[in-house]
Write an enzyme that holds these catalytic residues in place. Structure first.
Site, mmCIF file in Angstrom:
data_model
loop_
_atom_site.group_PDB
_atom_site.id
_atom_site.type_symbol
_atom_site.label_atom_id
_atom_site.label_comp_id
_atom_site.label_asym_id
_atom_site.label_seq_id
_atom_site.Cartn_x
_atom_site.Cartn_y
_atom_site.Cartn_z
ATOM 1 N N HIS A 239 0.802 -1.222 0.000
ATOM 2 C CA HIS A 239 0.000 0.000 0.000
ATOM 3 C C HIS A 239 0.844 1.286 0.000
ATOM 4 O O HIS A 239 0.851 2.031 -0.977
ATOM 5 C CB HIS A 239 -0.911 0.002 1.231
ATOM 6 C CG HIS A 239 -1.827 -1.191 1.315
ATOM 7 N ND1 HIS A 239 -2.844 -1.438 0.421
ATOM 8 C CD2 HIS A 239 -1.857 -2.212 2.206
ATOM 9 C CE1 HIS A 239 -3.468 -2.558 0.751
ATOM 10 N NE2 HIS A 239 -2.900 -3.055 1.829
HETATM 11 O O1 RIB Z 1 -4.946 0.234 4.476
HETATM 12 C C1 RIB Z 1 -3.532 0.246 4.353
HETATM 13 C C2 RIB Z 1 -2.944 1.299 5.224
HETATM 14 O O2 RIB Z 1 -3.217 0.994 6.587
HETATM 15 C C3 RIB Z 1 -1.404 1.369 5.133
HETATM 16 O O3 RIB Z 1 -1.000 2.702 5.363
HETATM 17 C C4 RIB Z 1 -0.953 0.490 6.255
HETATM 18 O O4 RIB Z 1 0.330 0.897 6.763
HETATM 19 C C5 RIB Z 1 -2.004 0.771 7.279
HETATM 20 O O5 RIB Z 1 -1.630 1.957 7.943
#
Ligand code: RIB
Ligand code: CA
Length: 310
Positions: A239
């Site tokens: 992500h």
């Molecule tokens: O949904 C993914 C996000 O949530 C990313 O930033 C991961 O690090 C968590 O914080």
């Protein structure tokens, strides 16, 4: 010689945050002015210490400042099931000898913006508490922000609930302030990060990089993969590094301008990022929302950035 892009990365390390910091740390297009930390994946103390550990381990010497330890209104939801009790799934990296700045994250943001003769790009990759509180405390500095390139949200489906992505779910009021701020936003939500898959054989390639950072990131991706087995993929979604890649090379993602509203009232839909499509609803778009990514180029950038470490 193209100018480096001055950025402030706001994060909650977190396994994918760690990879994002390391991806940015050796990139010749990015000038990290500061790393600020916000409670999210784990408590502020844990994610703060993790940021210091990762940056020191990568030899990335930039100011670090801790921000808010809880969301603006809601109680803090952490993600220990994904990132572990320490927030880095037990990664074997030493305690940091670096100390955080003695000024609060939003005050460090303000100091940097005031002193900079260029606009600064914010890259929030955790809940938006620090960013929202900065905008509230220093409205006169809003025009010194070039763009907010954030990892968060999901137009279609969530990962914290069926309608909300974790970063937005944790602090929806903060997200509402940010999306109403009129600061240019690029939203790298699950719509694009669920296409940013690093497959098992690519993780092996990263693990085989002959330096300690390649080994660390390879192990990190392996740990992230354990969580995604039930998603039926042999590898992991990545992500936060998508937001970094988006600043390094904006053409790596495909975006569309959308009016995005944040659900604050919904009993079952809190934190949903509601995209308004079509002529009747999509008035005054407030975000460029990423829906697609050149996955191969993204993975290549990840591998190349790890190879730059000694
Ligand atoms: O949904 C993914 C996000 O949530 C990313 O930033 C991961 O690090 C968590 O914080
Ligand atoms: Ca994060």
């Amino acid at each position: 010689m193209t100018d480096k892009i001055p950025v402030i990365i706001d994060c909650d390390p977190g396994l994918d945050d760690a990879v994002a910091l390391l991806m940015a740390g050796r990139n010749e297009n990015i000038d990290i002015k500061a790393v600020t930390v916000v409670a999210g994946n784990q408590t502020l103390e844990k994610v703060g210490n993790n940021a210091l550990r990762i940056l020191e381990y990568g030899g990335i010497h930039v100011p670090v400042s801790f921000g808010f330890e809880k969301p603006m209104v809601r109680k803090l939801n952490i993600a220990a099931e994904v990132h572990g009790e320490d927030g880095l799934y037990g990664a074997k990296i030493p305690k940091s000898t670096m100390k955080p700045s003695d000024i609060h994250a939003i005050d460090l943001m303000a100091k940097i913006l005031k002193e900079s003769d260029r606009k600064i790009t914010f890259i929030p990759i955790g809940p938006l508490t620090n960013i929202a509180m900065f905008l509230r405390r220093y409205p006169e500095l809003k025009d010194k922000i070039e763009r907010i390139v954030l990892m968060g949200g999901a137009i279609n489906g969530g990962n914290m609930t069926s309608s909300a992505e974790f970063n937005i779910y944790v602090d929806p009021e903060a997200a509402d302030i940010v999306f109403r701020s009129k600061v240019p936003i690029t939203m790298c939500g699950l719509d694009v990060t669920h296409k940013a898959i690093v497959f098992k054989e690519e993780i092996e390639k990263i693990k085989s990089i002959d330096n300690k950072i390649g080994k660390l990131v390879g192990e990190t991706l392996e740990n992230l993969s354990k969580y995604h087995v039930e998603d039926g993929i042999e590898g992991c979604y990545l992500h936060d590094p998508v937001a970094i890649a988006c600043v390094i090379n904006p053409s790596i993602v495909k975006t569309m301008p959308l009016k995005v509203d944040i659900e604050l009232q919904g009993k079952y839909t809190r934190g949903a990022t509601v995209g308004n499509f079509g002529r009747r609803f999509n008035h005054n778009p407030n975000a460029d929302v990423a829906f697609d990514i050149d996955r191969e180029s993204f993975v290549q950038e990840l591998i190349e950035s790890m190879k730059r470490y000694r």
